[in-house]
Enzyme design. Structure first.
Site, PDB file in Angstrom:
ATOM      1  N   GLY A 175      -0.413  -3.626   3.960  1.00 39.02           N
ATOM      2  CA  GLY A 175      -1.048  -2.315   3.938  1.00 39.02           C
ATOM      3  C   GLY A 175      -0.313  -1.360   4.836  1.00 39.02           C
ATOM      4  N   SER A 176      -0.892  -1.129   6.005  1.00 35.68           N
ATOM      5  CA  SER A 176      -0.334  -0.155   6.942  1.00 35.68           C
ATOM      6  C   SER A 176       1.000  -0.615   7.515  1.00 35.68           C
ATOM      7  CB  SER A 176      -1.332   0.060   8.086  1.00 35.68           C
ATOM      8  OG  SER A 176      -2.644   0.096   7.577  1.00 35.68           O
ATOM      9  N   ASP A 227       0.845  -1.198   0.000  1.00 37.94           N
ATOM     10  CA  ASP A 227       0.000   0.000   0.000  1.00 37.94           C
ATOM     11  C   ASP A 227       0.876   1.242   0.000  1.00 37.94           C
ATOM     12  OD1 ASP A 227      -2.286  -1.484   0.143  1.00 37.94           O
ATOM     13  OD2 ASP A 227      -2.933  -0.733   2.102  1.00 37.94           O
ATOM     14  N   GLY A 272      -5.487  -2.720   8.689  1.00 37.74           N
ATOM     15  CA  GLY A 272      -5.202  -1.555   9.508  1.00 37.74           C
ATOM     16  C   GLY A 272      -5.044  -1.852  10.986  1.00 37.74           C
ATOM     17  N   LYS A 310      -7.766   0.830  -5.409  1.00 39.38           N
ATOM     18  CA  LYS A 310      -8.989   0.303  -4.794  1.00 39.38           C
ATOM     19  C   LYS A 310     -10.218   1.051  -5.264  1.00 39.38           C
ATOM     20  CE  LYS A 310      -6.802  -1.090  -0.412  1.00 39.38           C
ATOM     21  NZ  LYS A 310      -6.899  -2.552  -0.437  1.00 39.38           N
ATOM     22  N   ARG A 344      -6.697 -20.227   6.776  1.00 36.83           N
ATOM     23  CA  ARG A 344      -6.961 -21.601   7.228  1.00 36.83           C
ATOM     24  C   ARG A 344      -8.351 -22.050   6.799  1.00 36.83           C
ATOM     25  NH1 ARG A 344      -3.408 -24.198  10.465  1.00 36.83           N
ATOM     26  NH2 ARG A 344      -1.934 -23.002  11.712  1.00 36.83           N
TER      27      ARG A 344
END
Lengths: 205, 297
Positions: free
Chosen positions: B238-239, B27, B156, B84, B168
């Site tokens: 991402g973050s 990201d 996040g 996105k 899983r």
């Protein structure tokens, strides 16, 4: 030697598809991430993937020098898409510090056909393949490079026939080095892998 | 003899994701971050306005990114650029396609635009990736045209537990299908709320017919490697990178750990000296109505 051992560079990319294609044409296919694994193979496939990532990982994990040595020593290598870029002596539109393994006397232009929305599939005349004269090869191009220029000892094996890129070179061979802009590992038509496995068999005698 | 070239075929769309396998998609919210990601060895970047941790902290409606920002990122890097769109927001997706992004993520991280329908992804030339928490959800997205699936995780948070659960779950449900006699696949399809043909294909292949990545809460090289060992074919972060103390170094470490996911010596080596990981929050502390993974169905 009926069953050559062929490695697939496994630092990133569509490794599994190449392993499958090689097995289906009678080779023993092994993933290669370490110099010790490279030492066990008679030929190598450089798969599709992100060439800049593969270049970095080759250097970080100290595979670049051993790969160059094996190429200089006459090991057969086949590169598809990103693999073609890795095999090329010269690269256009690469990252600033992007390196290649080299060996193949071509200039390759990265992402030459455009972005993903321009990615395409098309039938290519590919005469050196089995039944290549009668049956064209369905080639899948994904953010693909093309060959901008070839040296005197490079044979052009296939070119794009339609659209704005008609005439662009997308498959070449120089001695035991083979490269395609497209992805034969994704089609189920394993004639390109068959052709390469034969190159490895001949080389190994 | 030669047919016209075709763009946007399922093979071309799914094939693009195949080329990303074994890689890390990061990201980024600025061109500078995109450059850091590319230099660290990312196989692609995901352009968005705010990373999920900030979306979570700041609240409000979260939408597709500013076209100028996406243009700058496309101009900055030579690797693929993803972006996105909101769930169901087919016009945001049309805009992203027009901008030339290489993959659209129809993402639960943004505020959904349609609480009944996802985007009809077959209508597009650009390929789509979608999130899933289980096999039925993954197959419904593939039915709608998704060319790549990622586990949702809980974006996040820096808490990898939901990504683990989702990976899983998807893998376990695939193994279950493989063990069913063929005449029980009809009911399995009904229970999964997915088309029978697709269920049968998964039972035969032992995997999804598209690439399966992981996402949501990955913050360390070990997190990435664990998801790979659990069967992910690549990783979205991402973050976890740009909310950490040393993004460039952490990004490169996660790339290395994703390639050598089964070699603890390498993972140990790359995990040294990375500085602070993102602080993170436990998924359990996120109020139920604010959990992103529960968006989409």
């Amino acid at each position: 030697m009926n069953q050559p051992v062929i490695g697939v560079l496994a630092v990133q990319g569509d490794v599994r598809e190449h392993l499958r294609a090689l097995e289906s044409v009678g080779a023993k296919a092994v993933p290669v991430r370490r110099a010790s694994e490279l030492a066990q193979v008679q030929g190598m496939v450089l798969p599709g993937g992100e060439s800049t990532t593969m270049d970095k990982l080759l250097r970080i994990f100290e595979l670049q020098a051993p790969m160059r040595e094996r190429i200089a020593g006459g090991m057969p290598v086949y590169g598809s898409c990103a693999g073609m870029i890795l095999l090329a002596d010269r690269i256009m539109d690469g990252q600033v510090d992007q390196q290649t393994l080299g060996g193949l006397d071509i200039t390759v232009r990265r992402n030459a056909f455009g972005r993903q929305v321009d990615s395409f599939e098309e039938n290519l005349p590919f005469a050196v393949l089995r039944d290549g004269e009668e049956h064209p090869y369905r080639a899948i191009f994904i953010r693909a490079p093309w060959v901008e220029a070839v040296g005197p000892s490079v044979d052009v094996l296939a070119s794009v026939t339609t659209g704005p890129a008609a005439g662009r070179v997308v498959a070449v061979r120089q001695g035991v080095l083979l490269a395609t802009s497209f992805h034969p590992e994704m089609t189920g038509d394993d004639r390109v892998h068959e052709y390469f496995a034969d190159m490895v068999r001949r080389r190994a005698g | 003899m030669t047919e016209e070239a075709q763009v946007g075929t399922a093979r071309v769309k799914r094939g693009m994701a195949e080329m990303l396998k074994g890689g890390v998609i990061m990201d980024v919210v600025t061109a500078e971050q995109a450059k850091i990601a590319e230099d660290a060895g990312a196989v692609a970047v995901m352009a968005l306005e705010r990373v999920p941790a900030d979306i979570r902290a700041q609240g409000g409606v979260s939408r597709a990114s500013d076209p100028d920002m996406i243009d700058r990122i496309i101009a900055q890097v030579s690797i693929p650029v993803m972006a996105k769109a909101r769930i169901g927001h087919f016009v945001e997706a049309q805009v992203l396609q027009s901008l030339g992004v290489d993959y659209v993520d129809e993402s639960e991280v943004l505020t959904p635009a349609d609480y009944a329908n996802h985007i009809d992804k077959w209508e597009f030339t650009v390929p789509f990736v979608c999130g899933a928490t289980n096999l039925g959800e993954a197959l419904r997205r593939i039915t709608e045209g998704a060319a790549m699936i990622r586990s949702k995780g809980e974006a996040g948070t820096g808490d990898v537990s939901n990504a683990t659960t989702h990976m899983r779950q998807i893998r376990q449900q695939i193994r279950h299908l493989q063990n069913l006699p063929e005449d029980e696949l009809y009911v399995a399809a009904k229970e999964l709320q997915a088309p029978y043909e697709l269920v049968k294909e998964v039972a035969q292949l032992g995997k999804l017919p598209v690439v399966l990545f992981t996402a949501g809460g990955i913050a360390t090289p070990a997190d990435a490697a664990m998801m790979m060992q659990l069967g992910a074919e690549g990783v979205f972060v991402g973050s976890g990178i740009f909310k950490s103390g040393n993004p460039a170094q952490r990004a490169e470490a996660i790339v290395k750990a994703t390639t050598f996911y089964d070699d603890p010596d390498v993972i140990a080596k790359v995990s040294r000296g990375l500085g602070e990981a993102m602080v993170g929050i436990n998924v359990d502390d996120v109020p139920v109505g604010h959990r992103l993974a529960e968006r989409g169905w």
